[in-house]
Write a protein that holds these residues in place. Structure first.
Motif, short mmCIF file in Angstrom:
data_model
loop_
_atom_site.label_atom_id
_atom_site.label_comp_id
_atom_site.label_asym_id
_atom_site.label_seq_id
_atom_site.Cartn_x
_atom_site.Cartn_y
_atom_site.Cartn_z
N GLU A 1 -3.07 16.59 15.24
CA GLU A 1 -2.97 15.39 14.98
C GLU A 1 -3.57 14.46 15.02
O GLU A 1 -3.88 13.10 14.70
N LEU A 2 -4.65 14.56 13.43
CA LEU A 2 -5.86 13.87 13.10
C LEU A 2 -5.39 14.31 11.76
O LEU A 2 -6.27 12.97 11.01
N PHE A 3 -4.73 14.75 11.41
CA PHE A 3 -3.87 14.74 9.76
C PHE A 3 -3.55 12.84 9.36
O PHE A 3 -2.96 12.35 9.92
N GLY A 4 -3.90 13.13 8.02
CA GLY A 4 -3.65 12.21 7.49
C GLY A 4 -2.92 12.74 5.99
O GLY A 4 -1.91 14.14 6.45
N VAL A 5 -2.68 11.64 5.38
CA VAL A 5 -2.08 12.14 3.81
C VAL A 5 -2.43 12.44 2.63
O VAL A 5 -3.53 11.45 2.86
N ASP A 6 -2.58 13.03 2.09
CA ASP A 6 -2.92 13.66 0.28
C ASP A 6 -2.77 12.26 -0.73
O ASP A 6 -2.05 11.24 -0.33
N VAL A 7 -3.83 11.45 -1.49
CA VAL A 7 -3.32 10.37 -1.85
C VAL A 7 -3.52 10.77 -3.68
O VAL A 7 -2.30 10.62 -4.15
N HIS A 8 -4.10 11.66 -3.42
CA HIS A 8 -4.83 12.60 -4.85
C HIS A 8 -2.96 13.15 -4.60
O HIS A 8 -2.45 13.76 -4.47
N HIS A 9 -2.73 12.71 -6.87
CA HIS A 9 -1.55 13.62 -6.95
C HIS A 9 -0.20 13.06 -6.40
O HIS A 9 1.17 13.08 -6.59
N ALA A 10 -0.07 11.70 -6.08
CA ALA A 10 0.85 11.01 -5.16
C ALA A 10 1.67 10.01 -5.91
O ALA A 10 1.19 10.10 -7.09
N ARG A 11 2.74 9.72 -5.28
CA ARG A 11 3.38 8.52 -6.39
C ARG A 11 3.31 7.59 -5.83
O ARG A 11 3.41 7.62 -5.21
N LEU A 12 2.77 6.82 -6.88
CA LEU A 12 2.87 5.31 -6.36
C LEU A 12 3.50 4.58 -6.81
O LEU A 12 3.65 4.08 -8.41
N GLY A 13 3.85 3.86 -6.18
CA GLY A 13 5.32 2.62 -6.96
C GLY A 13 5.08 1.20 -6.76
O GLY A 13 4.26 0.82 -5.44
N ILE A 14 4.32 1.05 -7.36
CA ILE A 14 3.82 -0.73 -8.08
C ILE A 14 5.01 -1.90 -7.89
O ILE A 14 5.75 -1.58 -9.36
N ILE A 15 5.48 -3.09 -7.26
CA ILE A 15 5.73 -3.91 -7.69
C ILE A 15 5.55 -5.21 -8.00
O ILE A 15 4.58 -5.38 -7.17
N GLY A 16 5.54 -5.53 -9.38
CA GLY A 16 4.92 -6.23 -9.73
C GLY A 16 3.83 -6.21 -10.75
O GLY A 16 1.79 -5.53 -10.13
N MET A 17 3.92 -5.53 -11.79
CA MET A 17 2.58 -5.58 -12.99
C MET A 17 2.50 -6.69 -13.75
O MET A 17 2.47 -6.49 -15.20
N GLU B 1 -8.29 3.56 12.38
CA GLU B 1 -7.45 4.62 13.73
C GLU B 1 -7.91 5.50 13.98
O GLU B 1 -9.33 5.24 15.24
N LEU B 2 -9.37 6.45 13.56
CA LEU B 2 -9.77 7.63 14.00
C LEU B 2 -11.04 7.25 13.87
O LEU B 2 -11.67 7.14 14.48
N ASP B 3 -11.43 5.73 13.70
CA ASP B 3 -12.87 4.93 12.99
C ASP B 3 -12.97 5.11 15.09
O ASP B 3 -13.77 4.64 15.52
N GLN B 4 -11.73 4.49 15.78
CA GLN B 4 -12.20 3.68 17.09
C GLN B 4 -11.50 5.08 18.21
O GLN B 4 -12.19 4.86 18.96
N PHE B 5 -11.18 6.17 17.69
CA PHE B 5 -10.87 6.95 18.35
C PHE B 5 -12.31 7.59 18.24
O PHE B 5 -12.58 7.77 19.77
N VAL B 6 -13.05 7.74 16.95
CA VAL B 6 -14.68 8.18 17.35
C VAL B 6 -14.93 7.33 18.61
O VAL B 6 -15.43 7.77 19.25
N LYS B 7 -15.76 6.44 18.18
CA LYS B 7 -15.94 5.62 19.00
C LYS B 7 -15.70 5.37 20.78
O LYS B 7 -16.87 5.18 20.77
#
Length: 323
Positions: A137-153, A120-126
């Motif tokens: 308004e351009l913020f995203g969300v953190d990945v580090h230390h977040a909880r990842l739930g995997i369905i299918g291990m 999205e922000l690549d297109q925003f800049v271009k």
């Protein structure tokens, strides 16, 4: 006399050479992917088929009365009627293992790009929309230390979990048909009931095969359980998700965003609502699409075909067809 095979897709030259050394081959010469209808017309007296994605229908099996082996160049095999193969005594093979790490890379790329709004922000800049003073308004969300739930291990799920734990210090939980204590211990994962996983995860990543039990596994009730701040990632099969329910969840801000490599109908219609949403990253089903991985998959598919036709035991027989 060499066994007769029909190749229903393009293959690298070295793989074709290997097959020609061991088999009498015919192959699809069309520019587009072969359809089931064309394959039924083309199969003729072939004893072996090498296919990718094309549904192998009753019409094909009825036309190919000499078929003994079908080699599917994919880890998934929902395009094959396993029950019909079993009833006819046809060997069916697929290509697991060689693509695990490549697909895991793509899954994590989708996760990161959706979280940080990369596409999205690549297109925003271009588009020349970036101005000084723009911030929240351009913020995203953190990945580090977040909880990842995997369905299918499965194997790919494990590879994704390893990246999440070691690279991003994520809290990884999983839901699977069968609990895997050895994987929990080895990777530091926690098993989580399905509904609890949906309710507590910051990222929900779907990595299940397509079966009658997993079709529309993610539907309106499941999306309604997810956090409003959560991101949904699907790199499994498109039919595991009710896309209408996903669109509704995204449009109504029930969830934050989605990253998709697979869809219920492929290619996706250009007018599909998913393609109109800025909080969705869409890729053209290319989880295993690197030159090295695709070459290795083709080699495995060819070896499976040759071994089975010559009376050997191919390593990668579809689980439901293993004796």
């Amino acid at each position: 006399m060499k066994p007769r095979v029909y190749i229903a897709r393009s293959l690298p030259e070295e793989v074709l050479t290997y097959l020609e050394d061991h088999c009498e081959i015919r192959k699809w010469e069309g520019e587009d992917s072969i359809t089931s209808e064309h394959l039924a017309q083309e199969v003729g007296d072939a004893e072996g088929l090498l296919v990718t994605g094309t549904p192998v229908t009753e019409a094909i099996l009825n036309a190919g009365v000499n078929i003994r082996v079908i080699s599917n160049l994919s880890v998934g095999y929902n395009n094959l009627d396993v029950t019909a193969l079993k009833a006819r005594g046809i060997v069916g093979t697929h290509t697991p293992y060689v693509l695990d790490e490549t697909v895991a890379d793509l899954a994590f790329a989708l996760l990161l790009s959706t979280a940080r709004r990369v596409a999205e922000l690549d297109q925003f800049v271009k588009a020349g929309k970036w101005q000084k003073g723009q911030d929240s308004e351009l913020f995203g969300v953190d990945v580090h230390h977040a909880r990842l739930g995997i369905i299918g291990m499965g194997r790919i799920g494990e590879a994704i979990a390893r990246r999440a734990k070691l690279g991003f210090n994520m809290d990884v939980v999983y839901y699977n048909r069968n609990r895997k204590p050895d994987v929990e211990q080895r990777l530091g994962l926690k098993y989580c009931p399905f509904e609890e996983l949906l309710q507590t995860s910051d990222f929900v990543l779907l990595m299940t095969p397509l079966t009658p039990q997993t079709r529309h596994l993610m539907d309106e009730p499941q999306f309604s359980l997810m956090k409003k701040s959560a991101i949904f990632i699907n790199v499994s099969r498109g039919e595991t998700v009710n896309e209408g329910a996903l669109v509704q969840a995204l449009q109504n801000n029930q969830i934050y965003g989605a990253g998709l490599d697979v869809y219920e109908q492929e290619p996706v219609d250009v007018n599909h609502p998913l393609l109109k949403l800025s909080n969705v990253v869409t890729l053209p089903h290319l989880g295993s699409a690197t030159p090295v991985t695709r070459l290795n998959m083709a080699k495995v598919a060819a070896q499976n075909l040759v071994y089975a036709l010559k009376g050997g035991s191919p390593v990668h027989v579809i689980p439901e067809l293993q004796s």
